[in-house]
Design a protein around this motif. Sequence first.
Motif, PDB file in Angstrom:
ATOM      1  N   SER A   4      94.790  20.818  57.194  1.00  0.00           N
ATOM      2  CA  SER A   4      96.056  20.539  56.518  1.00  0.00           C
ATOM      3  C   SER A   4      97.236  21.050  57.329  1.00  0.00           C
ATOM      4  N   LYS A   5      97.053  22.251  57.903  1.00  0.00           N
ATOM      5  CA  LYS A   5      98.148  22.813  58.695  1.00  0.00           C
ATOM      6  C   LYS A   5      98.436  21.927  59.900  1.00  0.00           C
TER       7      LYS A   5
ATOM      8  N   ASP B 157      97.731  18.757  60.201  1.00  0.00           N
ATOM      9  CA  ASP B 157      98.313  17.518  59.664  1.00  0.00           C
ATOM     10  C   ASP B 157      99.824  17.670  59.527  1.00  0.00           C
ATOM     11  N   ASN B 158     100.208  18.774  58.903  1.00  0.00           N
ATOM     12  CA  ASN B 158     101.633  19.010  58.667  1.00  0.00           C
ATOM     13  C   ASN B 158     102.410  19.107  59.975  1.00  0.00           C
TER      14      ASN B 158
ATOM     15  N   ILE C 156     101.689  17.793  62.937  1.00  0.00           N
ATOM     16  CA  ILE C 156     101.813  16.482  63.589  1.00  0.00           C
ATOM     17  C   ILE C 156     102.800  15.592  62.843  1.00  0.00           C
ATOM     18  N   MET C 157     102.704  15.576  61.524  1.00  0.00           N
ATOM     19  CA  MET C 157     103.529  14.648  60.756  1.00  0.00           C
ATOM     20  C   MET C 157     105.010  14.996  60.794  1.00  0.00           C
ATOM     21  N   GLU C 158     105.274  16.290  60.923  1.00  0.00           N
ATOM     22  CA  GLU C 158     106.676  16.654  60.999  1.00  0.00           C
ATOM     23  C   GLU C 158     107.309  16.132  62.279  1.00  0.00           C
TER      24      GLU C 158
ATOM     25  N   LYS D 104     108.030  17.333  65.103  1.00  0.00           N
ATOM     26  CA  LYS D 104     109.039  18.106  65.819  1.00  0.00           C
ATOM     27  C   LYS D 104     108.580  18.477  67.224  1.00  0.00           C
TER      28      LYS D 104
ATOM     29  N   MET E  59     101.967  17.950  70.977  1.00  0.00           N
ATOM     30  CA  MET E  59     101.362  17.121  69.954  1.00  0.00           C
ATOM     31  C   MET E  59      99.915  16.792  70.353  1.00  0.00           C
ATOM     32  N   LEU E  60      99.742  16.472  71.654  1.00  0.00           N
ATOM     33  CA  LEU E  60      98.401  16.154  72.154  1.00  0.00           C
ATOM     34  C   LEU E  60      97.451  17.326  71.978  1.00  0.00           C
TER      35      LEU E  60
ATOM     36  N   PHE F  47      96.488  17.577  68.500  1.00  0.00           N
ATOM     37  CA  PHE F  47      95.537  16.521  68.188  1.00  0.00           C
ATOM     38  C   PHE F  47      94.140  16.855  68.722  1.00  0.00           C
TER      39      PHE F  47
END
Lengths: 224, 442
Positions: free
Chosen positions: B246-247, B249-250, B252-254, B256, B262-263, B266
């Motif tokens: 969940s952390k 997920d948050n 990546i989705m933000e 920023k 990001m990679l 991921f």
Amino acid sequence: MRLLIIEDEKGLAQEIKHFLEKEQYKCDLAFTGNEASELIGINPYDFILLDIGLPDRNGLDLIKEIHEFNAEAYIIIITARGELTDKVNGFNLGADDYLPKPFSLIELHLRIQAITRRKFGHNQNAIVFGKFTIDTQARMLNYEKNLIDLTKKEYDLLSYLVLNKNRVLDRMQLTEHIWGDFYEDDYDSNYIDVHIKNIRKKLQKYDDSAWIKTLRGIGYRFEI
Amino acid sequence: MILPKTKLKNQLAFINALSKVLIVLLLVFTLPWLVSRISIDQTDDKLIENLDDVFVLIDSLGVDAFFDSDSDFKAFGSYNILKEEFISIEKFDSDSLINFINYSQRIIEDELVDYRVLSYSFEIDKEYYIIEIGKSISTILHFEKQLKRWAFLFMIILLAITVIVEISVIQYMLRPLDLIVSKLKSTSNPSSFSFKKVKTNTSDFKYLEETLHSLMHKIQESFNNEREYIGNVSHELLTPVSIIKSKLDNIIMEGKLNEQDMLKVFESKKTLGRLTKMIRTLLTLSRIENEEYILKDEIDAVQTIKSVVEELEDRIGAKLLNIKIDFKEPHILLKGNQELFFNMVYNLLNNAIKYTHKGHIAVESKVTNGVPEIVISDTGEGIDSNLLPYIFSRFRSFKTGKDSFGLGLALAKKIADYHKIEVKVISEVGKGSKFTLVFPDN
């Protein structure tokens, strides 16, 4: 929309809250069964996320309580697999949906949206982008009056991207969404790319906009 | 012990019958001999008694009284009408003294008769005489013959009756044991064991049953503990995984982060995904081992394969492989767990796709010698014959290839076993593999 998150694992509960509040939900937290029981008695909720593996209370009893004091609320059970056996699955416990841990927050959001659409009737079943319309009830994509022929997986992928528009969806989230329990952990393989390529081709026949943006190595984002 | 793989009651019955047959055989051969022996002894006693009587007469009358005084030929003979007995006294040429009893055949009035004959010589006034007293033994011989015949028949009947009686007694006495055994036989899983008591007064059986029951209780208890343990482990492992997921997920989705960070996030998610898949598969394996899945769905194996192929068609397409489908047998029905069965076929087919880079995947259903089979073959990498025995083991990793066989095949095999489906594998490196599912013949 008001939500109650019943989850004894504080870290997880807070993460879910953080995410959903960004989506304009108002969230309450309960870390124990007793706290949850109190909140259920006082506040009206639209959604209740319930981890049935609580240390102090039997999750099944809580479901009964919810039905009694918060009959309007939709219940989504979140649980680690293995706690439920074949005989007792989430649905015949009286829940509206069931998410096995670990789940993606986007998947959770999608389930909430789906239930919301069911709750508020058919008008909400259409999602529009440009001149395209996705009919989530009939699972079809139209451009004006033209039906666009999508495979099941292409439909799943596109609607998932559209529902989470302007947000990065990584390959893992996409894979898990379309293959469900049977997703493979080879997220680097190009299965998703092949589908996206086909979707783009089908959309471009009608509209040249670059709807789907690629984030190399990570995933895709539907931009509108 | 004596008869391999035979029930105790049958063994007992067999031993019982065998010992009886031995006794009967012994009696049939010894009894007539014994009886005739006794009769002969009695006859001999009688002969000696008769000899004594004759001597009483000789002492009082003199030996000459027996002979015809007119004749030179000194001999006396007498026999009764039925030729049962005879006596003869005559002069004896020899001067030896004899005294014996033996068998002898004599012709009396042109008839050959078997006799037991006592021969005794004595001396009076320098003259030697011999007395022979004979008793017919034809009655004895006849009796012996009859006895042999009837005793045999009688013994056979006696044998049959006692064996039947004893077998039924054994059956009756060992019935509780039979019931206990059949109770065990009908128990495929400790949780389905019936604790209903078997009626018996035999203390051994009571003890046996009580011990079994207490052991079964213990097994059930640890079985339940195990199940609880699996539930707990899954909760304990998957909850932290869920938090991390969940952390991430948050994050990546933000959106920023820059693309590089990001990679990295991921990548972490992917690792987490592998871990999740592994935990779930291990859980499924344990749950199968605990027989938590109920085999109650009516499955059409061919239909299931069709839907698996449909599910995987895009993967086959993405790798530019061909799929050859040949369902010679349109339906293969079995009772099982649909979810597990799907999972098994999915794993096998997915595995074939994973390790095939050119050529085709073939799926076939057929009946060989009345036994339904499903064959999944590919033109992929193939498996080294040295490694073939280990492909169904968990976490067996090989230095030869880039991948271990992982858990997919282990799970597929476990599910097959659970459904009593046999899995045969033929493989050749560089040419491909062939997995055959042999369904239970019902």
